[in-house]
Design a protein around this motif. Structure first.
Motif, PDB file in Angstrom:
ATOM      1  N   TYR A  75      49.468  58.585  50.299  1.00 21.37           N
ATOM      2  CA  TYR A  75      48.202  58.029  50.319  1.00 21.37           C
ATOM      3  C   TYR A  75      47.697  57.341  49.038  1.00 21.37           C
ATOM      4  N   ASN A  78      49.315  53.672  49.312  1.00 27.39           N
ATOM      5  CA  ASN A  78      48.410  52.376  49.772  1.00 27.39           C
ATOM      6  C   ASN A  78      49.139  51.244  50.304  1.00 27.39           C
ATOM      7  N   LYS A  81      47.768  47.583  50.744  1.00 27.07           N
ATOM      8  CA  LYS A  81      47.039  47.125  49.638  1.00 27.07           C
ATOM      9  C   LYS A  81      47.563  46.658  48.359  1.00 27.07           C
ATOM     10  N   ARG A  93      47.387  53.387  55.545  1.00 27.98           N
ATOM     11  CA  ARG A  93      47.655  53.480  54.101  1.00 27.98           C
ATOM     12  C   ARG A  93      48.853  54.483  53.951  1.00 27.98           C
TER      13      ARG A  93
END
Length: 111
Positions: A75, A78, A81, A93
């Motif tokens: 988590y 991610n 990103k 993610r």
């Protein structure tokens, strides 16, 4: 009788399958030789419990803790990103970094 093994003064008691098939000797009193022989009675077996039954909990706790920590690091990682390309992008993610960046399929080393 012919074909039967000679009997000794002690017999072996075998616990049932649910008690791990542990074999314990069971002493049987033998009458003195001078007294008249009583009627043959079947051998008496008794269950011997040495240990209290316990529940395995330590290994499942470690497994659950590792799974929770893996989910938390994924988590925080991610991947969409922080990376150009990700494996299993349908996880959002929680997707993995490609093998070029991380050959162990997990979060990045910076995470």
């Amino acid at each position: 009788m012919a074909g039967e093994p000679p009997s000794s003064g002690a017999q072996m008691g075998v616990n049932s399958r649910r008690h791990y098939n542990v074999v314990h000797p069971v002493d049987i009193e033998t009458p003195p030789l001078a007294s008249p022989a009583p009627a043959v009675s079947p051998p008496v077996y008794r269950e011997i419990k040495h240990f209290k039954k316990w529940v395995v909990w330590l290994i499942p706790v470690f497994v659950a803790a590792n799974v929770v920590m893996f989910i938390i690091t994924m988590y925080v990682n991610n991947c969409p990103k922080n990376s150009v390309s990700c494996i299993a992008t349908f996880l959002g993610r929680f997707s993995f970094q490609p093998f070029k960046e991380n050959p162990l399929l997990g979060p990045s080393s910076s995470t």
